[in-house]
Design an enzyme around this catalytic site. Structure first.
Site, mmCIF file in Angstrom:
data_model
loop_
_atom_site.group_PDB
_atom_site.id
_atom_site.type_symbol
_atom_site.label_atom_id
_atom_site.label_comp_id
_atom_site.label_asym_id
_atom_site.label_seq_id
_atom_site.Cartn_x
_atom_site.Cartn_y
_atom_site.Cartn_z
ATOM 1 N N ARG A 136 64.290 -0.018 23.548
ATOM 2 C CA ARG A 136 64.028 -0.781 22.324
ATOM 3 C C ARG A 136 64.655 -0.061 21.126
ATOM 4 N NH1 ARG A 136 57.466 0.110 21.333
ATOM 5 N NH2 ARG A 136 57.523 2.360 21.277
ATOM 6 N N ASN A 180 58.701 -2.579 12.990
ATOM 7 C CA ASN A 180 57.641 -1.844 13.668
ATOM 8 C C ASN A 180 58.055 -0.388 13.724
ATOM 9 O OD1 ASN A 180 55.074 -2.079 15.296
ATOM 10 N ND2 ASN A 180 56.330 -0.914 16.738
ATOM 11 N N GLU A 181 57.188 0.476 13.240
ATOM 12 C CA GLU A 181 57.476 1.915 13.289
ATOM 13 C C GLU A 181 58.953 2.182 12.993
ATOM 14 O OE1 GLU A 181 56.021 3.520 16.988
ATOM 15 O OE2 GLU A 181 54.029 3.760 16.150
ATOM 16 N N GLU A 206 47.543 1.176 14.688
ATOM 17 C CA GLU A 206 47.640 1.375 16.137
ATOM 18 C C GLU A 206 47.077 2.723 16.526
ATOM 19 O OE1 GLU A 206 51.380 1.390 18.191
ATOM 20 O OE2 GLU A 206 52.127 -0.271 17.011
ATOM 21 N N TRP A 258 52.777 7.998 27.420
ATOM 22 C CA TRP A 258 54.009 8.702 27.038
ATOM 23 C C TRP A 258 53.840 10.207 26.881
ATOM 24 C CZ3 TRP A 258 52.626 10.601 22.340
ATOM 25 C CH2 TRP A 258 51.744 9.853 21.573
ATOM 26 N N GLU A 281 55.304 0.319 29.530
ATOM 27 C CA GLU A 281 54.000 0.737 29.001
ATOM 28 C C GLU A 281 52.841 0.225 29.854
ATOM 29 O OE1 GLU A 281 54.436 -0.456 24.868
ATOM 30 O OE2 GLU A 281 55.082 1.582 24.387
ATOM 31 N N LYS A 282 53.123 -0.030 31.137
ATOM 32 C CA LYS A 282 52.053 -0.625 31.961
ATOM 33 C C LYS A 282 50.884 0.336 32.188
ATOM 34 C CE LYS A 282 54.777 0.127 36.178
ATOM 35 N NZ LYS A 282 55.977 0.515 35.411
ATOM 36 N N PHE A 283 51.102 1.631 32.016
ATOM 37 C CA PHE A 283 49.974 2.550 32.178
ATOM 38 C C PHE A 283 49.361 2.961 30.842
ATOM 39 C CE2 PHE A 283 52.242 3.228 36.277
ATOM 40 C CZ PHE A 283 51.258 2.638 37.065
ATOM 41 N N HIS A 284 49.688 2.206 29.797
ATOM 42 C CA HIS A 284 49.051 2.419 28.483
ATOM 43 C C HIS A 284 47.801 1.550 28.453
ATOM 44 C CE1 HIS A 284 48.476 2.558 24.166
ATOM 45 N NE2 HIS A 284 49.483 3.398 24.057
HETATM 46 C C1 GAL Z 1 53.766 2.805 19.290
HETATM 47 C C2 GAL Z 1 54.473 1.461 19.225
HETATM 48 C C3 GAL Z 1 53.861 0.451 20.168
HETATM 49 C C4 GAL Z 1 53.597 1.069 21.510
HETATM 50 C C5 GAL Z 1 52.715 2.272 21.338
HETATM 51 C C6 GAL Z 1 52.343 2.968 22.624
HETATM 52 O O1 GAL Z 1 54.621 3.830 18.932
HETATM 53 O O2 GAL Z 1 54.454 0.940 17.923
HETATM 54 O O3 GAL Z 1 54.720 -0.645 20.278
HETATM 55 O O4 GAL Z 1 54.809 1.421 22.078
HETATM 56 O O5 GAL Z 1 53.392 3.214 20.548
HETATM 57 O O6 GAL Z 1 51.547 4.095 22.394
#
Ligand code: GAL
Length: 666
Positions: free
Chosen positions: A111, A149-150, A310, A318, A358-361
């Protein structure tokens, strides 16, 4: 544009329905409603779904999502969807791909792979925002616009030729012409003098061991932050035109591990400051870091309302090892942000993804469904945040300010410095932590901000201090304030030129000291101070010029030289900490400073038990967050909005527990 008036504590998170079949959407809405969700951030990564082919927009599905949220009484923080371009965009416009400082292309497939200066990217992004604002700008669900976003998270600096041209224009605006650039960049050094502006480049990879011009590097950081901000301003212009009643925000990354943007400058351009904050699960003091992030975000919001946009409800995906949050941690994390001024607590994301990177988030709705501890904690949190609605709009009390500068950070960490061990956030974190341990709340302020109203101002590692930053601290002390300055502050001006005549040039007179040479310590080396405490990283051969020595070195490179000094200046006092004191050493200095300045804690507390007070027209609220494994008792009278208990003189909070006391008689 209607101002943002928080009447409740917002609760919700990123909601990505495009990852799911429609029959899941109805369940999402029902569950969000059950959990008391008030705000869903929609569309952040939806560009490829909203414009599947160049110029062909498919917005109906998003309209259905917004209608559904509205029917359920849930507001939308609607993204402009420009966070990540669709694959067709960079296929059509390969010049829009970012180039790193070694000349390598950063390719799509993850991304945020775009060059922030790219005209093609900007044109397509603005066209998309026009479509969204035209269609949804007055939709009753839309309470906020979420731009990008960020910004800068993955591509903060691009070094392509388009950026080089933009950098030249930026430099000409800043310095007025080539003479100004040559002078600010001190190009008399190493035969760097420019005779034509076209010769100027971004700081690309240089020959081995030869550092790029430091002011060029520093200005490139400034330029990169401003270039990303231009994107936000382009989108803002469209939104003001087509959706003038909806306030705008973008989620900052206010953390000591992110310094790509000058958020002081960015904060001026948004209607609502919001940030993301994620815990570092391997750091046992991550909650102190979370407090610092919240205090800085509140500073960016000028002490007013802001949103935690967030965080993770439980695990992230991550970090090297990603444990689930322990029982009670979600509630404590949320209340910590609210305590420190947030009027909303939102997570990434509503429903945990089944596929993708991000499936394990974690999400509010976990893979395992609703018969889970996490979901029960989510329900508890939603109802607690609803009960805390009366706190919204109140302000955090603080008598201490800490000066925080993004360009001071950038400049401090440039190469070819006296010691690689001087890292910018190190001392801000240490001093903030020492005050946190004492229940003393700190406001973070920008360099040069007026400091009236504070009793103590802390100036840690402000290596780069322009005249306004130095004058603000001097005026504060002259007027009766107490300042604490730490080493490697006030060394250079805004161009990264040394202030001559003895260090630290910007603060020498205020501190009543003069240093001829630095004596940084070697790796692993420590020194002992005359009170028996130890220090590392830094010493300097400091002479007193009006100040008194509070501590001296018992050994090390400059035995007998002052390590901590105190100087009466005007009606106030200026302290200097010339070495990297241990936590005990730092605490003992701060104990004296706060005692002399008459600074009090929000409540009598013990280390690890966080106390913060918010005050508004309706009264005051004392937040107590117990980060320890033992029960804590804190003096308080009133009603605990968490337990419902009436309190008469004391609140007892179990291990890991929280209390929010509506104070009696406040
Ligand atoms: C942020 C981001 C989100 C998601 C999240 C995961 O940095 O804005 O889209 O990726 O981290 O922790």
């Amino acid at each position: 544009m209607a101002p943002w008036h928080p009447r409740r504590i917002e609760f919700g998170g990123d909601y990505n329905p495009e990852q799911w079949p429609r029959d899941v959407w109805a369940e999402d809405r029902a569950l969000m409603s059950q959990a008391g969700v008030t705000l869903a951030t929609v569309g952040v990564f939806s560009w490829a779904h909203l414009e599947p082919e160049p110029g062909r927009y498919e917005l109906d599905w998003l309209g259905d999502v917004l209608d559904g949220l509205h029917a359920q009484g849930i507001g939308a923080d609607l993204a402009t969807a420009t966070a990540s371009p669709p694959p067709w965009l960079t296929r059509l416009h390969p010049e829009a791909l970012p180039i790193d400082h070694e000349g390598r292309t950063r390719w799509p497939g993850a991304r945020q792979a775009y060059c922030p200066s790219s005209t093609a990217w900007r044109t397509r992004a603005v066209a998309l925002v026009e479509q969204l604002a035209g269609r949804f700008g007055s939709h009753p669900a839309v309470r906020l616009w979420h731009l990008g976003n960020e910004y800068g998270c993955h591509t903060s600096r691009c070094y392509c030729d388009t950026c080089a041209a933009g950098f030249r224009r930026w430099l000409l605006r800043r310095y007025g012409g080539l003479d100004g650039i040559n002078s600010a960049w001190a190009t008399a050094f190493w035969s760097q003098r420019y005779s034509d502006v076209e010769e100027i480049l971004p700081p690309r990879l240089t020959p081995d061991g030869a550092w790029a011009n430091p002011t060029q590097q520093l200005d490139y950081r400034r330029f990169a932050s401003d270039t990303l901000l231009e994107e936000l301003l382009l989108e803002k212009e469209v939104l003001r035109r087509l959706s003038p009643d909806v306030p705008i925000t973008t989620n900052f990354m206010v953390m000591t591990r992110f310094n790509q943007l000058d958020y002081w400058r960015w904060a001026e351009e948004v209607d609502v400051v919001s940030t993301d904050y994620y815990p570092e699960f391997a750091d046992p003091l991550t909650h102190v870091e979370a407090a610092l992030s919240a205090d800085l975000t509140r500073g960016l919001a000028d002490g007013g309302s802001w949103l935690l946009m967030e965080t993770s409800p439980s695990a992230v995906n991550w970090q090297p090892r990603n444990p689930a949050k322990k029982p009670g941690a979600l509630r404590r994390d949320a209340l910590q942000q609210i305590a420190r001024g947030a009027d909303g607590f939102n997570v990434f994301q509503v429903r945990a993804s089944l596929a993708g990177a991000e499936k394990f988030h974690s999400g509010l709705i976990p893979h395992a469904g609703t018969d889970t501890r996490l979901w029960r904690e989510v329900l508890d949190l939603g109802s607690l945040l609803e009960r805390l609605g009366e706190v919204a709009g109140s302000r955090v009390e603080s008598e201490v300010a800490m000066v925080w500068g993004y360009d001071a950070w950038w400049a401090c960490e440039l190469d070819s410095h006296p010691s690689v061990d001087v890292r910018y956030p190190d001392r801000p974190r240490a001093l903030h932590r020492a005050l946190w341990d004492r229940g003393i709340t700190v406001d973070l302020v920008r360099p040069g901000a007026a400091l009236d109203g504070y009793k103590v101002v802390v100036v840690p590692t402000l290596y780069l201090a322009d005249d306004a930053a130095a004058a603000a601290v001097r005026d504060f002390v002259a007027g009766g304030g107490h300042a604490v300055v730490t080493y490697f502050s006030g060394i250079v001006d805004e161009h990264d030129h040394v202030r001559p005549g003895g260090y630290p040039g910007a603060f020498r007179e205020l501190l009543g000291i003069r240093t001829e040479e630095f004596a940084p310590l070697l790796e692993g080396e420590t020194v002992v101070l005359d009170d028996g405490s130890t220090a590392d990283v830094w010493t300097e051969d400091l002479r007193l010029e009006g100040a008194e020595a509070v501590r001296t070195y018992a050994d090390g490179p400059v035995p007998g030289a002052p390590a901590v000094t105190r100087h009466a200046f005007g009606d106030g006092t200026a302290w200097y900490i010339a070495t990297r004191t241990s936590p005990e050493g730092t605490s003992s200095v701060l104990d004296r400073v706060v005692a002399e300045a008459g600074v009090g804690a929000a409540a009598v507390t013990t280390p690890g038990v966080e106390v913060v007070r918010r005050r508004g027209e309706q009264g005051s609220w004392l937040f107590v967050l117990n980060h320890t494994g033992r029960e804590a008792a804190v003096p308080a009278s009133g009603v605990d909005l968490v337990s419902g208990d009436d309190l008469d003189g004391e609140v007892r909070v179990g291990p890991g527990g929280v209390a929010v006391v509506r104070e009696a008689g406040a």
